[in-house]
Every structure is written in C-alpha cells, then in structure tokens.
Design a protein around this motif. Structure first.
Motif, PDB file in Angstrom:
ATOM      1  N   THR A   1      -7.489   3.705   3.599  1.00 59.71           N
ATOM      2  CA  THR A   1      -7.800   3.501   2.182  1.00 59.71           C
ATOM      3  C   THR A   1      -6.576   3.078   1.388  1.00 59.71           C
ATOM      4  OG1 THR A   1      -7.510   5.873   1.809  1.00 59.71           O
ATOM      5  CG2 THR A   1      -9.744   5.086   2.216  1.00 59.71           C
ATOM      6  N   THR A   2      -5.425   3.038   2.033  1.00 61.80           N
ATOM      7  CA  THR A   2      -4.208   2.490   1.431  1.00 61.80           C
ATOM      8  C   THR A   2      -3.558   1.562   2.446  1.00 61.80           C
ATOM      9  OG1 THR A   2      -2.888   4.379   2.189  1.00 61.80           O
ATOM     10  CG2 THR A   2      -3.842   4.532  -0.014  1.00 61.80           C
ATOM     11  N   GLY A   3      -2.496   0.903   2.034  1.00 65.25           N
ATOM     12  CA  GLY A   3      -1.834  -0.046   2.916  1.00 65.25           C
ATOM     13  C   GLY A   3      -2.534  -1.397   2.899  1.00 65.25           C
ATOM     14  N   ASP A   4      -2.199  -2.235   3.887  1.00 63.12           N
ATOM     15  CA  ASP A   4      -2.650  -3.623   3.911  1.00 63.12           C
ATOM     16  C   ASP A   4      -4.171  -3.745   3.956  1.00 63.12           C
ATOM     17  OD1 ASP A   4      -2.159  -6.312   3.787  1.00 63.12           O
ATOM     18  OD2 ASP A   4      -1.497  -6.524   5.859  1.00 63.12           O
TER      19      ASP A   4
ATOM     20  N   GLY B   1      -6.283  -1.408   2.805  1.00 61.38           N
ATOM     21  CA  GLY B   1      -6.855  -0.500   1.829  1.00 61.38           C
ATOM     22  C   GLY B   1      -8.010  -1.055   1.006  1.00 61.38           C
TER      23      GLY B   1
ATOM     24  N   GLU C   1       2.660  -7.470   4.282  1.00 63.01           N
ATOM     25  CA  GLU C   1       3.152  -7.058   2.971  1.00 63.01           C
ATOM     26  C   GLU C   1       4.598  -7.473   2.698  1.00 63.01           C
ATOM     27  OE1 GLU C   1       1.217  -3.285   1.412  1.00 63.01           O
ATOM     28  OE2 GLU C   1       1.281  -2.826   3.560  1.00 63.01           O
TER      29      GLU C   1
ATOM     30  N   ASP D   1      -6.447   9.425   5.960  1.00 68.96           N
ATOM     31  CA  ASP D   1      -6.048   8.046   5.689  1.00 68.96           C
ATOM     32  C   ASP D   1      -4.932   7.614   6.642  1.00 68.96           C
ATOM     33  OD1 ASP D   1      -5.460   5.569   4.536  1.00 68.96           O
ATOM     34  OD2 ASP D   1      -4.338   6.443   2.854  1.00 68.96           O
TER      35      ASP D   1
ATOM     36  N   ALA E   1     -11.657   0.961   1.100  1.00 74.58           N
ATOM     37  CA  ALA E   1     -12.260   1.635  -0.045  1.00 74.58           C
ATOM     38  C   ALA E   1     -13.782   1.564  -0.029  1.00 74.58           C
ATOM     39  CB  ALA E   1     -11.730   1.020  -1.346  1.00 74.58           C
TER      40      ALA E   1
ATOM     41  N   GLN F   1      -3.850  -7.137   1.283  1.00 73.68           N
ATOM     42  CA  GLN F   1      -2.606  -7.021   0.543  1.00 73.68           C
ATOM     43  C   GLN F   1      -1.629  -8.139   0.902  1.00 73.68           C
ATOM     44  OE1 GLN F   1      -3.905  -4.950  -1.852  1.00 73.68           O
ATOM     45  NE2 GLN F   1      -1.766  -4.366  -2.043  1.00 73.68           N
TER      46      GLN F   1
ATOM     47  N   ALA G   1      -3.342   4.713   6.232  1.00 75.51           N
ATOM     48  CA  ALA G   1      -2.462   3.825   5.460  1.00 75.51           C
ATOM     49  C   ALA G   1      -2.203   2.499   6.179  1.00 75.51           C
ATOM     50  CB  ALA G   1      -1.140   4.512   5.123  1.00 75.51           C
ATOM     51  N   THR G   2      -3.101   2.108   7.100  1.00 81.81           N
ATOM     52  CA  THR G   2      -2.971   0.884   7.906  1.00 81.81           C
ATOM     53  C   THR G   2      -1.662   0.857   8.674  1.00 81.81           C
ATOM     54  OG1 THR G   2      -3.975  -0.153   5.931  1.00 81.81           O
ATOM     55  CG2 THR G   2      -3.666  -1.546   7.843  1.00 81.81           C
TER      56      THR G   2
END
Length: 427
Positions: A45-48, A50, A212, A82, A54, A238, A84-85
């Motif tokens: 749900t976060t990172g590249d 994310g 990123e 999570d 979501a 991202q 975070a990728t």
C-alpha cells in the motif's frame, strides 16, 4: 493491522441489499461448531506499487467482511501487513504474520517481493502463499513443495498479448523496451521480446531502470536511440509518473507506447499532466464466471469501481479460506493439500455469490469447485491458473478512467500451451 470477524457482523453498504445480501445467508448452523480460519494479507500500500495496492488490499479483505455478515460456520482472524513494494520490508512483514501464527497468506503483490518472501519465509515455514498479482514466470519454477500459488496469470501469456497488440493493432515493425530492473520487469520484457521476434518484428533496444528515481532522461534516450515504432514500458505508478513526465517534456517522438498492468492506474494521466493519448496498455482482466457479482460487491462496499488485480485478490482470499475450512486445522501443509480440492473440478460449483454457503458445504465435507471473479481459478501442478483473460486498455483522461477496447482470452491445459481468442468491446 489485525482483526477478527464473526458471523452476523454488518457488511457496510451491502447488508439489506436485495441480490447481494440474499446470497450471503445460510440456515441451520447456529448450534454447529465454528471453524477458526486464520488469514494473513500481505500487500503493497506504499512504495512504487502503492497506488495499485490501495485498491487491491480492500479486495483481499472483502471475503473476510462478507463472511462476517453470513451465517456460515466460520470465525476469521485476519491480519494485514504492508510490504512497501520492497523485498526486505516484505520479508519482515511476512515474518510478522508467520510469528503471529498465520498458516496462509494472500500475497505478496510484486514479483521481486514475492520471490524473496516465498523462498525465505513461506516455504521454510510451510505457509501457503497465494499472490493476486505476482506475474513473473520464475514463480512457476520455484522449488516450493507446492506451497506457492497465484490467481494472476504468468507473464509468459502477457508477453504474447503485448506483441500481438504491437504488431497487429499498432502496426509496429520495430520496438524497444524500458523496464524495471527486477523479476517482474526483466521477465515480462523478455517474454515480450521473444514473442515480438517470433512474430517477425525487430527489437532494437532493451533498457532497464531502477525504481523511484528523480530522472529517467538517460534511460529513455537510450531506449529511443534507434527510433523504434513502439516503446514497451514495464513499471509501477510511482516510477511511471516521473518517467512519463520526462518522456513528454523531452522525447515525445510520436512513437506508440505500450504499458503493462503495473502502470494501469486511472490517475496516471492526471499525475503526469498529459492525456497519454499515444499509450495502449494490457492487463489481466476480471474474466471469471462471477465477475459481475464481484464488481457489484466491491462498488457497494467501497464506493468505487474495482481496478486491475482486485478480482484476483478476492479470489486468492476466498480459495485460501475454503482450503483452510477443508483442512480442518490451522496447518499449512493441510491447507496446501486442499487448495486444488476446493478450486478445481469436480465438486459443486460455488463462487463469490455463494461464499457463505460454500463454507458450510466444505465444513460438512461436501466437494466444491470454486468459480471466481478473475477466472475459473483452476490450478495446475505449479500452482498457476490455467486460463486467463487480458484487457487491451486506453486512458480516458477526461473521465479519469481506463477504457477497455478489447479482450483476449487464453484457455489451455497449462500456461504455456493455451490458445487465445480476441473479442472487441463492440462485438
């Protein structure tokens, strides 16, 4: 994040809705012993990745909520973590689930995370993993003692789809690729390159990039050096935002651009600041027998339309839950041995619309054949699904949406031997 749901809890936005709630109830189970099911959920749900996670994470949690409102003889404990990728973050998150006693996990999402998590955490601890979106071909060849499954199709198939679109739809004779430097990017680029060359095309450049980064100017310049007809990009949102900003500000050559599922997010044009009119995408589709029911369920629960891999995430959780009930214990090996029992023929067909009833049937020892939202969810000997549907996509920047212009269906005995059929949305 963890929680427990027991039957008769309220399903927000769905309880009392005719045609949905009517499928959830079962009868005559009040006095029966409930099955305790423990489901881990490991998403990005976060990172590249994310922006896609979501939407995918709620889909993975939806069967838990749905069953909490049913009369099914089940009590579910679930915990969501999570990644975070990031592979190292994913390993730590997976260890947290294993240490908390979860014998099965829906996830991880990204292939580079999945490869590390499965080999370092799931397989050694005999935990069943079922990813909704890890598509790298290397997942098929894991020495996993049959603990690793996925409801997403292998990129062996998507490479064929991409090449077909590039040559037959876009009329490309030459191409270049620009791809994430990980399992997902390298292997999908390789599948596309092989298929493009097999169909008579010429591959000019294959260029990798790191996630990123503040600029992708030099990588784009290298990929476009020989003026390809089509540029195929494999990435996550991202990174994709910065990559497309650099492309349109400095390198817009008029070439057609192909993207894959990792970039298929409706917000991309707005985030980039460009309509992306020269971009065509491919992504696994929700092409299962109960696709429509799932879409209605998701929209009513979350107030928005499902996106790529959401149906796969729902199916992963649903099959894991049924396999856990069939196993009769919170034991990874027993759950593993029941994955195909509940998903493959020859039992009574069940699906998202009858999930509560399916749990009761399995608890009673009846054979079921889960028919999903993403596909029929029949697993081969490698834990891969044997059929898949792919959407051909275009961005509608004004509507902030993705438009499906064509679908391609694959059916076969295994991921490498299927046949494809295409169908226009106008047909």
């Amino acid at each position: 994040m963890g929680h427990e749901l027991r039957r008769r809890q309220v399903l927000k936005g769905i309880a009392g809705t005719a045609g949905v709630a009517g499928y959830l109830g079962t009868t005559g189970v009040a006095a029966r012993q409930e099955s305790q099911v423990n489901l881990g959920i490991l998403m990005a749900t976060t990172g590249d990745l994310g922006p896609l996670g979501a939407d995918i994470q709620p889909a993975a949690e939806l069967p838990v909520t749905q069953l909490g409102d049913s009369e099914a003889p089940i009590a579910i404990s679930s915990q969501t973590e999570d990644t975070a990728t990031d592979p190292q973050t994913g390993i730590s998150a997976a260890e947290a689930l294993v240490n908390a006693g979860y014998p099965m996990v829906n996830g991880p999402m990204a292939s580079n995370v999945n490869m590390q998590v499965t080999q370092q955490v799931f397989i050694p601890n005999q935990v069943v993993g079922c990813s909704p979106s890890s598509t790298a071909p290397s997942v098929t060849d894991l020495e996993d003692d049959d603990f690793i499954f996925r409801t997403a199709p292998s990129d062996v198939l998507q490479g064929d789809v991409l090449a077909q679109v590039a040559i037959d739809t876009l009329g490309a004779e030459t191409t270049a690729t620009l791809h994430l430097n990980d399992d997902y990017g390298q292997q999908l680029s390789g599948s596309y390159v092989d298929a493009f060359e097999e169909q008579g095309g010429d591959v000019l450049n294959e260029v990798s990039f790191e996630p990123e980064q503040p600029s992708y100017t030099s990588r784009i310049q290298q990929a476009l050096a020989d003026d390809p007809d089509t540029l195929m990009i494999v990435g996550f949102p991202q990174s994709g935002i910065q990559l497309f900003r650099d492309y349109y500000s400095q390198f817009d050559t008029g070439a057609d651009i192909l993207i894959t599922d990792g970039l298929a997010t409706p917000d991309l044009p707005a985030d980039v600041g460009n309509d992306l009119e020269n971009v065509t995408g491919t992504a696994p589709s929700a092409g299962g027998p109960e696709q429509e029911f799932f879409e209605d369920l998701y929209e009513q629960e979350y107030g928005r339309s499902p996106t790529v891999f959401t149906s796969n995430a729902y199916d992963s959780s649903a099959v894991l839950i049924l396999a856990h009930v069939a196993a009769g214990a919170s034991d990874g090996a027993a759950i593993r041995d029941n994955m195909r029992t509940v998903a493959n023929p020859n039992g009574e067909e069940v699906g998202p619309s009858t999930l509560g009833e399916a749990v009761e049937m399995v608890a009673n020892g009846d054979e079921v054949n889960y028919q999903g939202a993403s596909s029929t969810v029949d697993f081969d000997e490698n834990g891969d699904v044997v059929s898949a549907t792919f959407d051909i996509l275009e961005f509608d920047a004004q509507a902030e949406a993705i438009e499906v212009i064509e679908t391609i269906e694959f059916e076969g005995d295994d991921e490498n031997g299927g046949e494809s059929e295409s169908e226009s949305e106008d047909d």
